[in-house]
Structures are given as structure tokens and as C-alpha cells.
Motif scaffolding. Structure first.
Motif, short mmCIF file in Angstrom:
data_model
loop_
_atom_site.label_atom_id
_atom_site.label_comp_id
_atom_site.label_asym_id
_atom_site.label_seq_id
_atom_site.Cartn_x
_atom_site.Cartn_y
_atom_site.Cartn_z
N ASN A 4 0.83 -1.21 0.00
CA ASN A 4 0.00 0.00 0.00
C ASN A 4 0.86 1.26 0.00
OD1 ASN A 4 -2.72 -0.68 -0.25
ND2 ASN A 4 -2.84 -1.34 1.88
N ASP A 57 -10.71 -3.36 -4.73
CA ASP A 57 -10.60 -2.83 -3.38
C ASP A 57 -9.17 -2.39 -3.05
OD1 ASP A 57 -11.62 -2.04 -0.95
OD2 ASP A 57 -11.37 -3.99 0.00
N LEU A 59 -7.06 0.91 -2.42
CA LEU A 59 -7.14 2.34 -2.15
C LEU A 59 -6.17 3.20 -2.96
CD1 LEU A 59 -9.01 4.04 -0.41
CD2 LEU A 59 -7.23 4.08 1.35
#
Lengths: 85, 85
Positions: A4, A57, A59
Motif C-alpha cells: 500500500n 478494493d 485504495l
């Protein structure tokens, strides 16, 4: 590296790189180098990336492409306002 | 919609939208509107997206960002060749 964090750094870099064009267009009030067709294709593509981000999904993909859509909608508005043809 | 198909369509659209700038620079041999710093930031960001695609094992992200890296490395080469300063 955390995936991420990697996506966020990638998104920040590609987002930063779009700002100068918007600033340039707003400052010079000149859109003759911008192609309306390409802008529409780009906004469509970026919107699909946002959709893809939601499906997966992820971000970083949602945030960076949403930002890119916003920048390019601003360019589109500038195009409408400043285009003299 | 199949998520890979969605990613491929998104990638094709955002890739197509980059071609005209490259064509314009090659044809006009004029890079004065291109910022070297922004090009380097963009190439760094796109390369991280390719890395992100490998980490996440997502082919649409790998392919479309690799293509974008290639287009922008071509712009970088044009910048080196045509920049007169």
C-alpha cells in the motif's frame, strides 16, 4: 516494501507530475495545445481505473486515479472557458 | 464486468491518450513545453506502478504502466536530442 505504501508513493509521484500542466493552462489561459478528444479519452480511461480500484478494493488506485480525474476535469473546464474556436 | 477486461480497457484508453504528445514532440522537434523535472518524477512514479503491479500480480497495471514508461522514456530521449539550452 509494504504494497500500500508503494502504491501511495507511486500515486503521489504520478499525481504531482500532472499539476504543472494545469497551472500552465490556468496561468496562460491558452488551451490550443490540448486535444479535446484526447482529454475525453483520458478522463474515460482514468474513470475506469477508479472503477477497477473499487472492484479490486485497492485504495492507492482509487485515490490516485480520482485525483487524476479531478485534474483533467479541471483541464476540460479550462478548455471550455478558454477555447476561442 | 470481468475485472481484468475492465483493467485492460482502462489501460488502453489511458495509453492511447498519451500518444499525441509524443507524436507532436517528434513532429515539431520542440520540447520547450516539457519540464525535465516533471518527466523524471512521472517516469519514477510510473515505474513504481509497474513494481506495484508485480507485487499485486495484476497484469493490466503492469502492461499499461510499462507502456507509459516507454512513451515517457521516448519523450525524455526527445528532450535530450531537441533541447537547445
Amino acid at each position: 516494501m509494504n504494497e500500500n505504501l508503494l502504491g501511495i508513493i507511486a500515486g503521489v509521484l504520478t499525481s504531482i507530475s500532472m499539476i504543472p500542466q494545469l497551472v500552465k493552462v490556468v496561468r496562460e489561459k491558452n488551451v490550443e495545445d490540448i486535444s479535446l478528444l484526447m482529454l475525453l479519452i483520458l478522463i474515460s480511461g482514468l474513470s475506469l481505473w477508479v472503477w477497477y480500484g473499487f472492484v479490486k478494493d485497492e485504495l492507492p488506485i482509487i485515490v490516485s486515479n480520482s485525483f487524476a480525474v479531478l485534474v483533467n476535469i479541471n483541464l476540460l473546464i479550462c478548455y471550455m472557458v478558454y477555447n476561442k474556436k
